[in-house]
Design a protein around this motif. Structure first.
Motif, PDB file in Angstrom:
ATOM      1  N   UNK A 115       0.831  -1.203   0.000  1.00 23.96           N
ATOM      2  CA  UNK A 115       0.000   0.000   0.000  1.00 23.96           C
ATOM      3  C   UNK A 115       0.865   1.253   0.000  1.00 23.96           C
ATOM      4  N   UNK A 116       1.951   1.221   0.772  1.00 24.92           N
ATOM      5  CA  UNK A 116       2.827   2.391   0.848  1.00 24.92           C
ATOM      6  C   UNK A 116       3.484   2.667  -0.503  1.00 24.92           C
ATOM      7  N   UNK A 117       3.910   1.592  -1.193  1.00 28.81           N
ATOM      8  CA  UNK A 117       4.555   1.773  -2.491  1.00 28.81           C
ATOM      9  C   UNK A 117       3.561   2.265  -3.538  1.00 28.81           C
ATOM     10  N   UNK A 118       2.326   1.730  -3.523  1.00 31.62           N
ATOM     11  CA  UNK A 118       1.305   2.194  -4.468  1.00 31.62           C
ATOM     12  C   UNK A 118       1.029   3.676  -4.276  1.00 31.62           C
ATOM     13  N   UNK A 119       0.875   4.065  -3.032  1.00 35.29           N
ATOM     14  CA  UNK A 119       0.600   5.472  -2.742  1.00 35.29           C
ATOM     15  C   UNK A 119       1.773   6.351  -3.166  1.00 35.29           C
ATOM     16  N   UNK A 120       2.990   5.900  -2.881  1.00 36.40           N
ATOM     17  CA  UNK A 120       4.168   6.688  -3.246  1.00 36.40           C
ATOM     18  C   UNK A 120       4.274   6.857  -4.752  1.00 36.40           C
ATOM     19  N   UNK A 121       3.971   5.789  -5.511  1.00 35.25           N
ATOM     20  CA  UNK A 121       4.042   5.881  -6.970  1.00 35.25           C
ATOM     21  C   UNK A 121       2.965   6.828  -7.501  1.00 35.25           C
ATOM     22  N   UNK A 122       1.771   6.738  -6.955  1.00 39.68           N
ATOM     23  CA  UNK A 122       0.684   7.628  -7.386  1.00 39.68           C
ATOM     24  C   UNK A 122       1.062   9.086  -7.131  1.00 39.68           C
TER      25      UNK A 122
END
Length: 330
Positions: A223-230
């Protein structure tokens, strides 16, 4: 004697390569008619040939100094070329996506949602859309092929648990009447654009209008990586709105831009030839643990091919759900 000949051969090779680069730079950037470009490039080559003749026949150091001065003048001109956001753009790249983040609330301006009937026949729509970061649940990698298996356009789609999907696509920002050129992409011919779009626009235009072959892969990310990429995409789009950049066929394209963002999020991602041969990118993503580990690449490709499903879904409001039927991870 042999050493001098070898040195002159080496200098000649360097001069020829620099001259070829300069000729292409002049061809793609001189604001002239085609005939005038031919004449200017012919003059440039004749001057260099004269200096090469002097290199071998008379005073080599004087000839080398003359070429360095000539090439320096070319570089001065080259460095005056600056990207711009103020040109007459094609309709589907006319606006720049920008974003605003307030806590977990995200507002994207200029999300493209065209209704495509053909490349020339479409209903343009640019929308403002809002997303909640806490509801971000998925990231998908899409690869779109139109010819060679080694070359594909790469798109990244973010999904939310309220049923919304938004695709980010890195594009050359073409002007009206301009056509893509791989070689021109090395010579500041195009600006860079990152567009956020509805899936029924960004994916359907490729499968249903341009007859491209599209594959979809669910990406394994925290979840943290998805949010960071977005958020990284939003940061990149805002930066382009504030300061335009040139597209580059190798260093600033649809894959390397995403890789640079991911490298800030996931430490230790290796460089690889598949980042340049973008058609093989899914194989790279699988090797670094980004795809379903229990399936081979051929099976992921077979089940992830959405071309026919997208063609059948058309403009169905359930387009995003229908194209994912059978995609591993969904």
């Amino acid at each position: 004697m042999i050493g001098r000949i070898f040195l002159r051969l080496l200098v000649t090779l360097m001069v020829v390569l620099a001259t070829a680069w300069g000729s292409l730079a002049l061809w793609y950037q001189l604001p002239m008619t085609t005939a005038s470009k031919y004449a200017f490039i012919a003059l440039w080559c004749m001057l260099v040939l004269g200096l090469l003749f002097a290199l071998w026949r008379r005073r080599p150091w004087l000839a080398l100094g003359g070429f360095l001065l000539l090439f320096a003048l070319l570089l001065v001109w080259w460095n005056t070329l600056a990207p711009s956001n103020q040109r007459v753009w094609v309709d589907d790249l006319a606006k720049l996506t920008t974003g605003r983040v307030e806590g977990s609330q995200v507002t994207l301006n200029n999300v493209r949602n065209f209704d495509w009937r053909s490349d020339e026949d479409y209903v343009p729509r640019w929308e403002t859309r809002r997303y909640v970061l806490d509801r971000l649940t998925s990231v998908d990698l899409a690869t779109s092929y139109w010819g060679m298996p080694a070359i594909a356009h790469v798109l990244v789609s973010f999904g939310f648990d309220d049923g919304q999907f938004v695709v980010f696509t890195v594009e050359i920002r073409k002007e009206r009447g301009e056509r893509y050129s791989e070689i021109g992409g090395f010579f500041k011919q195009f600006e860079l654009s990152i567009v956020a779009a509805d899936e029924r626009d960004a994916l359907r235009v490729r499968t249903n209008v341009r007859d491209e072959d599209v594959y979809l892969y669910r990406v394994n990310m925290s979840e943290e990586a998805m949010r960071a990429l977005f958020l990284s995409y939003i940061e990149q789009t805002n930066q382009l709105e504030e300061g335009p950049r040139f597209y580059n066929t190798i260093t600033a394209n649809c894959t390397t831009i995403v890789f640079d963002m991911m490298r800030q999020i996931v430490q230790g991602l290796p460089m690889d030839y598949r980042l340049l041969l973008t058609g093989y990118l899914p194989d790279y993503v699988r090797d670094v643990g980004g795809l379903q580990a229990n399936l081979g690449l051929e099976e992921l490709q077979r089940r992830g091919r959405i071309t026919e499903r997208a063609q059948q879904a058309g403009d169905d409001p359930e387009f995003s759900r229908l194209i994912r039927d059978g995609v591993p991870g969904w």
